[in-house]
Design an enzyme around this catalytic site. Structure first.
Site, PDB file in Angstrom:
ATOM      1  N   TYR A   1      70.559  79.502  -5.756  1.00  0.00           N
ATOM      2  CA  TYR A   1      69.417  79.036  -4.958  1.00  0.00           C
ATOM      3  C   TYR A   1      69.831  77.924  -3.995  1.00  0.00           C
ATOM      4  O   TYR A   1      70.595  77.026  -4.374  1.00  0.00           O
ATOM      5  CB  TYR A   1      68.298  78.499  -5.859  1.00  0.00           C
ATOM      6  CG  TYR A   1      67.106  78.062  -5.040  1.00  0.00           C
ATOM      7  CD1 TYR A   1      66.153  78.986  -4.640  1.00  0.00           C
ATOM      8  CD2 TYR A   1      66.968  76.742  -4.612  1.00  0.00           C
ATOM      9  CE1 TYR A   1      65.088  78.603  -3.846  1.00  0.00           C
ATOM     10  CE2 TYR A   1      65.906  76.360  -3.813  1.00  0.00           C
ATOM     11  CZ  TYR A   1      64.963  77.292  -3.435  1.00  0.00           C
ATOM     12  OH  TYR A   1      63.913  76.916  -2.636  1.00  0.00           O
TER      13      TYR A   1
ATOM     14  N   TRP B   1      69.297  76.421   0.453  1.00  0.00           N
ATOM     15  CA  TRP B   1      68.920  76.704   1.836  1.00  0.00           C
ATOM     16  C   TRP B   1      70.072  77.186   2.700  1.00  0.00           C
ATOM     17  O   TRP B   1      69.848  77.765   3.753  1.00  0.00           O
ATOM     18  CB  TRP B   1      68.275  75.465   2.434  1.00  0.00           C
ATOM     19  CG  TRP B   1      66.798  75.509   2.301  1.00  0.00           C
ATOM     20  CD1 TRP B   1      66.097  75.666   1.143  1.00  0.00           C
ATOM     21  CD2 TRP B   1      65.855  75.433   3.366  1.00  0.00           C
ATOM     22  NE1 TRP B   1      64.747  75.674   1.424  1.00  0.00           N
ATOM     23  CE2 TRP B   1      64.580  75.523   2.777  1.00  0.00           C
ATOM     24  CE3 TRP B   1      65.957  75.264   4.740  1.00  0.00           C
ATOM     25  CZ2 TRP B   1      63.404  75.477   3.535  1.00  0.00           C
ATOM     26  CZ3 TRP B   1      64.791  75.207   5.481  1.00  0.00           C
ATOM     27  CH2 TRP B   1      63.532  75.318   4.890  1.00  0.00           C
TER      28      TRP B   1
HETATM   29  N1  LIG Z   1      61.636  66.375  -7.367  1.00  0.00           N
HETATM   30  C1  LIG Z   1      61.633  67.350  -6.466  1.00  0.00           C
HETATM   31  N2  LIG Z   1      62.621  68.254  -6.440  1.00  0.00           N
HETATM   32  C2  LIG Z   1      62.625  69.235  -5.524  1.00  0.00           C
HETATM   33  C3  LIG Z   1      61.577  69.328  -4.581  1.00  0.00           C
HETATM   34  C4  LIG Z   1      60.521  68.373  -4.637  1.00  0.00           C
HETATM   35  O1  LIG Z   1      59.555  68.417  -3.855  1.00  0.00           O
HETATM   36  N3  LIG Z   1      60.598  67.388  -5.582  1.00  0.00           N
HETATM   37  N4  LIG Z   1      61.592  70.327  -3.650  1.00  0.00           N
HETATM   38  C5  LIG Z   1      62.274  71.558  -4.024  1.00  0.00           C
HETATM   39  C6  LIG Z   1      62.405  72.446  -2.873  1.00  0.00           C
HETATM   40  S1  LIG Z   1      60.945  72.885  -2.117  1.00  0.00           S
HETATM   41  C7  LIG Z   1      63.589  72.975  -2.468  1.00  0.00           C
HETATM   42  S2  LIG Z   1      63.575  74.174  -1.255  1.00  0.00           S
HETATM   43  C8  LIG Z   1      64.857  72.603  -3.114  1.00  0.00           C
HETATM   44  C9  LIG Z   1      66.043  72.527  -2.127  1.00  0.00           C
HETATM   45  O2  LIG Z   1      67.244  72.577  -2.800  1.00  0.00           O
HETATM   46  P1  LIG Z   1      68.595  73.085  -2.116  1.00  0.00           P
HETATM   47  O3  LIG Z   1      68.306  74.110  -1.073  1.00  0.00           O
HETATM   48  O4  LIG Z   1      69.542  73.440  -3.197  1.00  0.00           O
HETATM   49  O5  LIG Z   1      69.062  71.748  -1.404  1.00  0.00           O
HETATM   50  P2  LIG Z   1      70.065  71.510  -0.200  1.00  0.00           P
HETATM   51  O6  LIG Z   1      70.391  70.055  -0.233  1.00  0.00           O
HETATM   52  O7  LIG Z   1      69.506  72.062   1.055  1.00  0.00           O
HETATM   53  O8  LIG Z   1      71.360  72.316  -0.645  1.00  0.00           O
HETATM   54  C10 LIG Z   1      72.055  73.134   0.230  1.00  0.00           C
HETATM   55  C11 LIG Z   1      73.552  72.947  -0.009  1.00  0.00           C
HETATM   56  O9  LIG Z   1      74.246  73.956   0.706  1.00  0.00           O
HETATM   57  C12 LIG Z   1      75.325  73.383   1.419  1.00  0.00           C
HETATM   58  N5  LIG Z   1      75.549  74.242   2.592  1.00  0.00           N
HETATM   59  C13 LIG Z   1      74.906  74.237   3.772  1.00  0.00           C
HETATM   60  N6  LIG Z   1      75.379  75.199   4.583  1.00  0.00           N
HETATM   61  C14 LIG Z   1      76.333  75.853   3.883  1.00  0.00           C
HETATM   62  C15 LIG Z   1      77.199  76.953   4.185  1.00  0.00           C
HETATM   63  O10 LIG Z   1      77.173  77.535   5.245  1.00  0.00           O
HETATM   64  N7  LIG Z   1      78.049  77.345   3.184  1.00  0.00           N
HETATM   65  C16 LIG Z   1      78.110  76.731   1.971  1.00  0.00           C
HETATM   66  N8  LIG Z   1      78.953  77.213   1.069  1.00  0.00           N
HETATM   67  N9  LIG Z   1      77.325  75.673   1.684  1.00  0.00           N
HETATM   68  C17 LIG Z   1      76.450  75.254   2.611  1.00  0.00           C
HETATM   69  C18 LIG Z   1      74.890  71.975   1.752  1.00  0.00           C
HETATM   70  O11 LIG Z   1      76.006  71.138   1.954  1.00  0.00           O
HETATM   71  C19 LIG Z   1      74.064  71.620   0.511  1.00  0.00           C
HETATM   72  O12 LIG Z   1      74.849  70.999  -0.477  1.00  0.00           O
HETATM   73  O13 LIG Z   1      64.699  71.363  -3.791  1.00  0.00           O
HETATM   74  C20 LIG Z   1      63.626  71.377  -4.729  1.00  0.00           C
HETATM   75  N10 LIG Z   1      63.628  70.156  -5.512  1.00  0.00           N
HETATM   76  N1  LIG Z   2      62.216  66.277   6.824  1.00  0.00           N
HETATM   77  C1  LIG Z   2      62.158  67.247   5.915  1.00  0.00           C
HETATM   78  N2  LIG Z   2      61.216  68.213   6.025  1.00  0.00           N
HETATM   79  C2  LIG Z   2      61.141  69.199   5.103  1.00  0.00           C
HETATM   80  C3  LIG Z   2      62.061  69.279   4.019  1.00  0.00           C
HETATM   81  C4  LIG Z   2      63.052  68.249   3.922  1.00  0.00           C
HETATM   82  O1  LIG Z   2      63.870  68.236   2.997  1.00  0.00           O
HETATM   83  N3  LIG Z   2      63.053  67.268   4.870  1.00  0.00           N
HETATM   84  N4  LIG Z   2      61.978  70.301   3.124  1.00  0.00           N
HETATM   85  C5  LIG Z   2      61.271  71.515   3.518  1.00  0.00           C
HETATM   86  C6  LIG Z   2      60.946  72.336   2.356  1.00  0.00           C
HETATM   87  S1  LIG Z   2      62.194  73.240   1.633  1.00  0.00           S
HETATM   88  C7  LIG Z   2      59.694  72.478   1.870  1.00  0.00           C
HETATM   89  S2  LIG Z   2      59.397  73.549   0.579  1.00  0.00           S
HETATM   90  C8  LIG Z   2      58.569  71.761   2.458  1.00  0.00           C
HETATM   91  C9  LIG Z   2      57.663  71.159   1.383  1.00  0.00           C
HETATM   92  O2  LIG Z   2      56.443  70.803   1.926  1.00  0.00           O
HETATM   93  P1  LIG Z   2      55.380  70.029   1.018  1.00  0.00           P
HETATM   94  O3  LIG Z   2      55.408  70.572  -0.350  1.00  0.00           O
HETATM   95  O4  LIG Z   2      54.076  70.071   1.721  1.00  0.00           O
HETATM   96  O5  LIG Z   2      56.019  68.578   1.069  1.00  0.00           O
HETATM   97  P2  LIG Z   2      55.864  67.238   0.216  1.00  0.00           P
HETATM   98  O6  LIG Z   2      56.521  66.200   1.067  1.00  0.00           O
HETATM   99  O7  LIG Z   2      56.360  67.446  -1.168  1.00  0.00           O
HETATM  100  O8  LIG Z   2      54.318  66.992   0.098  1.00  0.00           O
HETATM  101  C10 LIG Z   2      53.471  66.745   1.216  1.00  0.00           C
HETATM  102  C11 LIG Z   2      52.495  65.643   0.866  1.00  0.00           C
HETATM  103  O9  LIG Z   2      51.667  66.058  -0.221  1.00  0.00           O
HETATM  104  C12 LIG Z   2      51.163  64.881  -0.855  1.00  0.00           C
HETATM  105  N5  LIG Z   2      50.864  65.204  -2.257  1.00  0.00           N
HETATM  106  C13 LIG Z   2      51.749  65.285  -3.278  1.00  0.00           C
HETATM  107  N6  LIG Z   2      51.107  65.617  -4.419  1.00  0.00           N
HETATM  108  C14 LIG Z   2      49.794  65.751  -4.104  1.00  0.00           C
HETATM  109  C15 LIG Z   2      48.623  66.101  -4.853  1.00  0.00           C
HETATM  110  O10 LIG Z   2      48.643  66.346  -6.060  1.00  0.00           O
HETATM  111  N7  LIG Z   2      47.445  66.154  -4.174  1.00  0.00           N
HETATM  112  C16 LIG Z   2      47.358  65.901  -2.831  1.00  0.00           C
HETATM  113  N8  LIG Z   2      46.170  66.012  -2.242  1.00  0.00           N
HETATM  114  N9  LIG Z   2      48.454  65.552  -2.115  1.00  0.00           N
HETATM  115  C17 LIG Z   2      49.640  65.490  -2.731  1.00  0.00           C
HETATM  116  C18 LIG Z   2      52.258  63.835  -0.717  1.00  0.00           C
HETATM  117  O11 LIG Z   2      51.674  62.586  -0.391  1.00  0.00           O
HETATM  118  C19 LIG Z   2      53.177  64.395   0.351  1.00  0.00           C
HETATM  119  O12 LIG Z   2      53.429  63.487   1.429  1.00  0.00           O
HETATM  120  O13 LIG Z   2      59.028  70.718   3.308  1.00  0.00           O
HETATM  121  C20 LIG Z   2      59.979  71.175   4.264  1.00  0.00           C
HETATM  122  N10 LIG Z   2      60.174  70.142   5.245  1.00  0.00           N
HETATM  123 MO   LIG Z   3      61.428  74.192  -0.262  1.00  0.00          MO
END
Ligand SMILES: Nc1nc2c(c(=O)[nH]1)N[C@H]1C(S)=C(S)[C@@H](COP(=O)(O)OP(=O)(O)OC[C@H]3O[C@@H](n4cnc5c(=O)[nH]c(N)nc54)[C@H](O)[C@@H]3O)O[C@H]1N2
Ligand SMILES: Nc1nc2c(c(=O)[nH]1)N[C@H]1C(S)=C(S)[C@@H](COP(=O)(O)OP(=O)(O)OC[C@H]3O[C@@H](n4cnc5c(=O)[nH]c(N)nc54)[C@H](O)[C@@H]3O)O[C@H]1N2
Ligand SMILES: [Mo]
Length: 772
Positions: free
Chosen positions: A114, A116
């Site tokens: 898993y 990005w």
């Molecule tokens: N507590 C908490 N945890 C969360 C979340 C949260 O809201 N709260 N959000 C969750 C969500 S929504 C997501 S999507 C996940 C994201 O979790 P990940 O997608 O696992 O996080 P990234 O840091 O984007 O990891 C991508 C890795 O791929 C590497 N990479 C980039 N390009 C390439 C490439 O071309 N080749 C190779 N081999 N490597 C590459 C980068 O260096 C990086 O280390 O985290 C989740 N975890």
């Molecule tokens: N800059 C930047 N942008 C990103 C990412 C990143 O790593 N960096 N990650 C991307 C990815 S993979 C994803 S999946 C999306 C995630 O997108 P989201 O899941 O929407 O992102 P979050 O920042 O976790 O949450 C948005 C807001 O929800 C509010 N919130 C949290 N819990 C609750 C709740 O229980 N109730 C209510 N009403 N509000 C709440 C928080 O205050 C927070 O600022 O973001 C994407 N965009």
């Molecule tokens: Mo995500």
């Protein structure tokens, strides 16, 4: 080397850009000319591409080099590495794959991988990992995602599809033309709209909001922080306790029913199951009427506010949108289902500017007007094992082989994993309860990773293969939320001895005798042409024009024209539900699901229900752990990617992630601005720098994700990685999503000396020959 300045079209998840090089180095990333709000993250790239943190050569963990698959896995994260030749590294990976497949079966290889990866679709590391492992006999995969995995498995039961979460919602042209009231649960934090998977040519939300404000739309933001109100919007902020939105929504429906103003006709004609929900709302099933007074005790929102909002929403065209964060929480099915029920009771679903939507600011491009035609896509093949686990259950799987689990009406048993293969993701970023995960990570016999940088995951793998960045290869990218498709031209030679993930897999497939089925006889440019032409064929098939490949490649992008009329979600279904049924069992919106009832899950009943999360401010645990920790997305990076880049480092305070805390909570703990603090609970502890924030509801603290995991043992993480604190339980048996937003913690001032953060330092690698 020539000092000539050269420019190449390129793309990242945070936007398209022109790569500017000089003398073989990337010196600038200029935003794409059509981008109205380019991301600041672009400025991190030049230094990171040439960073000393790059993995320079293939490297093998010392203990693994000595003892191979019998090595002590708990040494991961402590051991040194030995640099080896590509031939030696590939031979080691190949023989391990062979050994594990022969001795334990292909499902003993965990290759869900898993993450990005990159915006380019050909070189997308996760897709290539799946292709490679599929071609070699299969592997254990992961189903769903951390982003909106709960919605992905719930919504098909309720509305027959999850496409509204992927961005296809009533578009902004319809909203600005017709919406009068926009209620945003979780608000619209613009920081998150820097990003979309596959990248974009424009970041349109800022402009769309300006037009919405000019059109006189009233905004209500329901969130634990005023920080979720986008700049330039005079929104009414209703502070709410985290994880209690379902109760507020149910009380709004109860108000409509009690007033007799709910849309009875819409509920009868377009929905099934409202009578059961109504009985629950009126207290007939459990003796508790779901009144605004009831909700007030749960959400800490005044009953009068709830009642007035419900009445107002019924009187004007209302759009309800929920951030994805609401469903990334324990029992996160409920707010999503309740929001659809609320929109149904308001009766605006399928009308211009009305109804429900998801993630308007969770990612760039939700509701962006775009014709529904294909984007560039790479195929990953078929997995002959069929073995798959719910994505967020990875720790359970590694710790408890054979254990049974339930998931969306089926039962599964965790496979016994001997080998882990990861490319393009960082589980030491994404997984909850990282101390527990670290223990699980010690169990497999062999862990292989392809990484660009010495990330926390690379530093905890046995065989580390250096991968190129997108700048070092040709590719094609784009997203179905954006109206562009991009050519990505190779701008640099591979840095160090790094190789493209595709080429690494091609060579491994050759060693295994299945190169042809992996490559299908295509090299890089043949694949890019193939991806483009498959997409162009689909465009032409639906009556649209597409340029030929060479014209596209030379220009650097192709733009899809705007649709002629605004898209309105469920417009046709509303007009004629018999002729245009939803893909639910009843063909209608299911406010009661017989299918879910049949699963018999107490943790996901057959209609939207207020269920108390495992951890929230109303739970008994709050007596000991009185603060609800939110872990929002980081503003200066994508997840953990390029944590050492300038845009990310500039937002750290004294080298650590900033923990936002309200003034009264800081005062009660004698915490001053920028004090070093320890955030802790039963699962772990981390250090962070306090950032006192008057926009935060007291009782709530927020620590963004993404700091590279820096932990010598389980007692203390040093860098501010919140996943040592989060809880690792599935949202429910129905969807098994991540419960990342449901954690209680305590915070204290750190009085001792401040331990040094080392995660962003270059690890000391033992040179080839000096060990083993
Ligand atoms: N507590 C908490 N945890 C969360 C979340 C949260 O809201 N709260 N959000 C969750 C969500 S929504 C997501 S999507 C996940 C994201 O979790 P990940 O997608 O696992 O996080 P990234 O840091 O984007 O990891 C991508 C890795 O791929 C590497 N990479 C980039 N390009 C390439 C490439 O071309 N080749 C190779 N081999 N490597 C590459 C980068 O260096 C990086 O280390 O985290 C989740 N975890
Ligand atoms: N800059 C930047 N942008 C990103 C990412 C990143 O790593 N960096 N990650 C991307 C990815 S993979 C994803 S999946 C999306 C995630 O997108 P989201 O899941 O929407 O992102 P979050 O920042 O976790 O949450 C948005 C807001 O929800 C509010 N919130 C949290 N819990 C609750 C709740 O229980 N109730 C209510 N009403 N509000 C709440 C928080 O205050 C927070 O600022 O973001 C994407 N965009
Ligand atoms: Mo995500």
């Amino acid at each position: 080397m020539s000092k000539q300045i050269r420019r190449f079209p390129s793309l990242s998840h945070w936007g398209a850009f022109t790569a500017v090089t000089q003398g073989g180095r990337l010196i600038d990333c200029e935003p794409f000319a059509h981008d109205s709000a380019p991301s600041d993250i672009l400025r991190s790239m030049p230094a990171m591409v040439h960073s000393p943190l790059r993995v320079d050569r293939p490297a093998i963990r010392k203990g693994w080099l000595r003892d191979r698959h019998l090595s002590d896995g708990s040494e991961r994260g402590h051991d040194d590495y030995v640099e080896v030749s590509w031939d030696e590294a590939l031979a080691a990976v190949h023989s391990e794959l062979q050994r594990v497949r022969a001795a334990h079966g292909s499902e003993a290889i965990f290759g869900g991988s898993y993450g990005w990866s990159s915006a380019g679709r050909l070189h997308h590391a996760r897709t290539q990992t799946h292709r490679f492992l599929n071609a070699g006999g299969g592997f254990t995969n992961q189903a769903g995602n951390y982003s909106w995995g709960t919605a992905q498995f719930l919504l098909p039961h309720v509305i027959g599809t999850y496409t509204p979460v992927t961005g296809r919602v009533t578009d902004w042209n319809s909203v600005t033309g017709h919406t009068r009231l926009l209620i945003a649960f979780g608000g619209m934090p613009l920081r998150n709209t820097q990003i979309t998977s596959g990248g974009a040519g424009d970041h349109p939300l800022r402009g769309q909001l300006e037009r919405a404000v000019a059109a006189g739309i009233e905004f209500v933001v329901i969130s634990p922080t005023r920080g979720d109100v986008p700049p330039g919007v005079q929104a009414r902020w209703i502070p709410i306790r985290p994880n209690t939105d379902a109760a507020l929504m149910l009380a709004m429906i109860q108000t409509l029913v009690a007033d007799g103003i709910h849309d009875e006709e819409f509920l009868q004609v377009h929905c099934i199951g409202f009578p059961a929900l109504r009985d629950y709302l009126e207290g007939k099933t459990d003796g508790i009427p779901k009144t605004p007074e009831w909700a007030q005790t749960i959400c800490d929102v005044p009953a009068e506010t709830i009642r007035a909002l419900a009445r107002q929403a019924r009187n004007v065209r209302t759009m309800i949108t929920c951030a994805w964060s609401l469903q990334r929480a324990h029992r996160g099915e409920q707010p999503y289902w309740a929001s659809i029920a609320l929109a149904a009771a308001l009766g605006h679903i399928g009308l211009p500017g009305g109804g429900f939507a998801f993630g308007h600011a969770s990612m760039n491009g939700a509701g962006n007007p775009r014709m529904e035609i294909a984007g560039p896509a790479m195929e990953s093949g078929r997995n002959p094992t069929g073995s798959v686990i719910p994505v967020a259950r990875v720790t359970d799987m590694l710790l408890h082989p054979g254990q049974h689990y339930e998931f969306n009406g089926r039962e599964g048993a965790y496979p016994d994993i001997k080998m882990v293969y990861w490319a393009g993701g960082n589980p030491f970023h994404h997984q909850q309860d990282l101390n527990r995960f670290s223990r699980a990570w010690s169990r497999p016999q062999t862990i292989v990773a392809h990484e660009i940088w010495w990330t926390p995951m690379a530093r905890r793998s046995d065989i580390v293969l250096p991968a190129t960045t997108t700048l070092e290869r040709n590719d094609i990218g784009g997203s179905t939320r954006d109206r562009h498709v991009f050519a990505m031209h190779q701008a640099l030679a591979p840095i160090g001895s790094s190789r493209n993930d595709f080429d690494i897999y091609r060579e491994l497939a050759a060693l295994g005798g299945y190169e042809q089925s992996f490559t299908e006889g295509r090299g890089e440019m043949e694949w890019i042409r193939h991806i483009f032409e498959s997409m162009a064929r689909a465009w032409r098939g639906s009556g649209h024009t597409a340029p030929d490949f060479d014209a596209f490649w030379n220009r650097g992008f192709v733009e899809i024209p705007e649709p002629e009329r605004p898209f309105v979600l469920f417009e046709e279904f509303r007009r004629d539900p018999e002729a245009n049924p939803l893909r639910t069992p009843s063909g209608r919106i299911e406010l009661y699901s017989e299918k879910i009832a049949g699963f018999g899950y107490a943790d996901c009943p057959p209609h939207p229900t207020w269920l108390t999360p495992e951890e929230w401010l109303g739970s008994p645990k709050a007596a000991r752990w009185p603060l609800h920790l939110l872990t929002p997305q980081p503003a200066g990076k994508l997840h953990s990617q390029m944590d050492g880049g300038q845009a990310s480092v500039d937002l750290k305070i004294n080298g650590r992630e900033a923990l936002r805390i309200s003034p009264p909570d800081a005062k009660a703990r004698r915490i001053g601005q920028h004090d070093l603090v320890k955030v802790y609970n039963d699962r772990g502890a981390c250090l962070a720098t306090a950032l006192i924030d008057a926009d935060l509801k007291p009782g709530v603290v927020a620590l963004p994700t993404g700091a590279w995991f820096d932990s010598v043992d389980e007692s203390l993480e040093l860098h501010g990685n919140p996943n040592v604190l989060t809880i690792d339980v599935g949202t429910s048996r129905l969807t098994q999503g991540s419960s990342a937003q449901s954690a209680l913690v305590e915070v204290v001032r750190w009085e001792e000396a401040a331990p040094l953060v080392q995660a962003l330092e270059v690890p000391a690698i033992v040179r080839s020959g000096s060990a083993a």
